[in-house]
Scaffold this motif. Structure first.
Motif, PDB file in Angstrom:
ATOM      1  N   SER A  35      46.634  26.517  39.463  1.00  0.00           N
ATOM      2  CA  SER A  35      47.068  26.584  38.599  1.00  0.00           C
ATOM      3  C   SER A  35      46.770  27.586  37.782  1.00  0.00           C
ATOM      4  CB  SER A  35      47.202  25.126  38.150  1.00  0.00           C
ATOM      5  OG  SER A  35      46.685  25.073  36.466  1.00  0.00           O
ATOM      6  N   CYS A  36      48.034  28.044  36.930  1.00  0.00           N
ATOM      7  CA  CYS A  36      47.571  28.879  35.769  1.00  0.00           C
ATOM      8  C   CYS A  36      46.819  28.512  34.633  1.00  0.00           C
ATOM      9  CB  CYS A  36      49.269  30.202  36.004  1.00  0.00           C
ATOM     10  SG  CYS A  36      49.515  31.067  37.048  1.00  0.00           S
ATOM     11  N   ALA A  37      46.467  27.035  34.494  1.00  0.00           N
ATOM     12  CA  ALA A  37      46.313  26.752  32.999  1.00  0.00           C
ATOM     13  C   ALA A  37      44.271  27.194  33.117  1.00  0.00           C
ATOM     14  CB  ALA A  37      46.352  24.778  33.624  1.00  0.00           C
ATOM     15  N   GLY A  38      44.370  27.705  32.034  1.00  0.00           N
ATOM     16  CA  GLY A  38      43.285  28.094  31.016  1.00  0.00           C
ATOM     17  C   GLY A  38      43.164  29.306  32.056  1.00  0.00           C
ATOM     18  N   CYS A  39      43.941  30.115  32.329  1.00  0.00           N
ATOM     19  CA  CYS A  39      43.235  31.705  33.109  1.00  0.00           C
ATOM     20  C   CYS A  39      42.999  31.899  32.031  1.00  0.00           C
ATOM     21  CB  CYS A  39      44.271  31.709  33.945  1.00  0.00           C
ATOM     22  SG  CYS A  39      43.889  33.405  34.691  1.00  0.00           S
ATOM     23  N   PRO A  40      42.508  33.066  31.971  1.00  0.00           N
ATOM     24  CA  PRO A  40      41.876  34.184  30.767  1.00  0.00           C
ATOM     25  C   PRO A  40      42.932  34.924  31.383  1.00  0.00           C
ATOM     26  CG  PRO A  40      40.442  34.654  32.830  1.00  0.00           C
ATOM     27  CD  PRO A  40      41.462  33.183  32.718  1.00  0.00           C
ATOM     28  N   ASN A  42      47.271  36.932  32.195  1.00  0.00           N
ATOM     29  CA  ASN A  42      48.203  37.004  32.559  1.00  0.00           C
ATOM     30  C   ASN A  42      48.821  38.239  33.173  1.00  0.00           C
ATOM     31  OD1 ASN A  42      50.919  36.408  31.386  1.00  0.00           O
ATOM     32  ND2 ASN A  42      50.582  35.931  29.510  1.00  0.00           N
ATOM     33  N   CYS A  43      49.494  37.058  34.493  1.00  0.00           N
ATOM     34  CA  CYS A  43      49.765  38.426  34.823  1.00  0.00           C
ATOM     35  C   CYS A  43      50.911  39.378  34.022  1.00  0.00           C
ATOM     36  CB  CYS A  43      50.344  37.776  36.128  1.00  0.00           C
ATOM     37  SG  CYS A  43      48.411  36.886  37.457  1.00  0.00           S
ATOM     38  N   CYS A  44      51.782  38.359  33.437  1.00  0.00           N
ATOM     39  CA  CYS A  44      52.654  39.286  32.987  1.00  0.00           C
ATOM     40  C   CYS A  44      52.711  40.352  32.552  1.00  0.00           C
ATOM     41  CB  CYS A  44      54.221  38.472  31.995  1.00  0.00           C
ATOM     42  SG  CYS A  44      53.757  36.986  32.412  1.00  0.00           S
ATOM     43  N   GLY A 138      46.667  36.575  47.406  1.00  0.00           N
ATOM     44  CA  GLY A 138      47.030  35.774  46.035  1.00  0.00           C
ATOM     45  C   GLY A 138      46.283  36.135  44.776  1.00  0.00           C
ATOM     46  N   CYS A 139      46.171  35.972  43.860  1.00  0.00           N
ATOM     47  CA  CYS A 139      45.496  36.864  42.865  1.00  0.00           C
ATOM     48  C   CYS A 139      44.131  36.605  42.399  1.00  0.00           C
ATOM     49  CB  CYS A 139      45.714  35.617  41.054  1.00  0.00           C
ATOM     50  SG  CYS A 139      46.084  34.237  41.073  1.00  0.00           S
ATOM     51  N   PHE A 140      43.283  37.089  41.357  1.00  0.00           N
ATOM     52  CA  PHE A 140      41.951  36.908  41.912  1.00  0.00           C
ATOM     53  C   PHE A 140      41.463  35.346  41.559  1.00  0.00           C
ATOM     54  CE2 PHE A 140      41.999  36.600  37.306  1.00  0.00           C
ATOM     55  CZ  PHE A 140      41.233  35.725  36.450  1.00  0.00           C
ATOM     56  N   ARG A 141      41.554  34.242  41.104  1.00  0.00           N
ATOM     57  CA  ARG A 141      41.202  33.447  40.552  1.00  0.00           C
ATOM     58  C   ARG A 141      41.668  32.226  42.309  1.00  0.00           C
ATOM     59  NH1 ARG A 141      44.275  29.324  36.248  1.00  0.00           N
ATOM     60  NH2 ARG A 141      42.081  28.048  36.114  1.00  0.00           N
ATOM     61  N   CYS A 142      43.070  32.902  42.747  1.00  0.00           N
ATOM     62  CA  CYS A 142      43.450  31.621  43.869  1.00  0.00           C
ATOM     63  C   CYS A 142      42.606  32.215  44.894  1.00  0.00           C
ATOM     64  CB  CYS A 142      44.924  32.177  44.194  1.00  0.00           C
ATOM     65  SG  CYS A 142      45.364  30.926  45.273  1.00  0.00           S
TER      66      CYS A 142
HETATM   67  S1  SF4 Z   1      45.851  36.083  37.566  1.00  0.00           S
HETATM   68 FE1  SF4 Z   1      46.515  33.907  38.788  1.00  0.00          FE
HETATM   69  S2  SF4 Z   1      46.148  32.053  38.043  1.00  0.00           S
HETATM   70 FE2  SF4 Z   1      45.554  33.968  35.956  1.00  0.00          FE
HETATM   71  S3  SF4 Z   1      47.427  33.443  34.883  1.00  0.00           S
HETATM   72 FE3  SF4 Z   1      47.988  35.003  37.238  1.00  0.00          FE
HETATM   73  S4  SF4 Z   1      48.710  34.065  38.600  1.00  0.00           S
HETATM   74 FE4  SF4 Z   1      48.251  32.815  37.166  1.00  0.00          FE
END
Ligand code: SF4
Ligand code: SF4
Length: 196
Positions: A35-40, A42-44, A138-142
């Motif tokens: 999930s994006c919760a707690g991610c440092p 913001n992909c926006c 996927g993103c770096f966290r994924c």
């Molecule tokens: S980098 Fe990944 S976890 Fe973080 S906001 Fe973007 S999609 Fe969500």
């Protein structure tokens, strides 16, 4: 309020398609406990171009429902976005500027956000008409979650893209709209007004 090219029927079908994108995304995210919760991050602030009159029109269905002061603030941020993007591109850099619709970390038009906003994060792939497969890790966290994992689940975008393209084709036929292919940032879509 600007007139919108989208018919109620096309709108309903796009909303249904978006809902299925979210189901596909949630299934993969759930399997990966992602999930994006707690991610440092913001992909926006990622730089994306969007390519359909369909999504541009739907974004404007949402924008038109906001108050005039709110729309004016968004337009100002869109102007700042474009100025910043032009500066970055003049330096041969990919712009990394917060989307003008992002307000305090959240999307002001969440229910009207575009397809890529709904897909970004988890691993996905799609098959091009010529059979080539494009994969997104996927993103770096994924990617941290999937590192070393076998049989990583992924969203297959192929059918979702095909349906989006079909809806776009129908919209262009119904509206009789002609013109160059859409290739716009969200800021450009905001400043250009609803497509006519
Ligand atoms: S980098 Fe990944 S976890 Fe973080 S906001 Fe973007 S999609 Fe969500
Ligand atoms: S439309 Fe919303 S979700 Fe998409 S980049 Fe902008 S703020 Fe983020």
């Amino acid at each position: 309020m600007s007139k919108n090219l989208l018919t109620p029927e096309l709108t309903a079908r796009l909303v249904d398609l978006y809902a299925r994108m979210e189901v596909a995304y949630d299934r993969v995210a759930g399997e990966l406990a992602f999930s994006c919760a707690g991610c440092p991050d913001n992909c926006c602030d990622s730089f994306f171009l969007h390519h359909t009159v369909l999504e541009w029109s739907y974004l404007w269905l949402g924008l038109s429902g906001l108050g005039s002061d709110h729309q004016a603030r968004i337009r100002r941020r869109a102007e700042q976005y474009l100025a910043g993007a032009a500066t970055a591109m003049a330096r041969q850099q990919r712009p990394q500027i917060m989307c003008p619709l992002n307000e305090e970390g959240l999307c002001a038009l969440y229910s009207h956000r575009l397809m890529i906003c709904r897909m970004h994060g988890v691993p996905s792939a799609f098959t091009l008409p010529d059979g080539r497969r494009q994969e997104f890790p996927g993103c770096f966290r994924c990617q941290e979650l999937t590192a070393g994992r076998e049989n990583t689940p992924e969203v297959d975008r192929t059918e979702l893209y095909r349906e989006l393209a079909e809806l776009e084709r129908e919209l262009l036929t119904i509206s009789g709209r002609r013109g160059p292919r859409v290739k716009m940032t969200i800021a450009e879509m905001i400043l250009a007004g609803a497509p006519k």
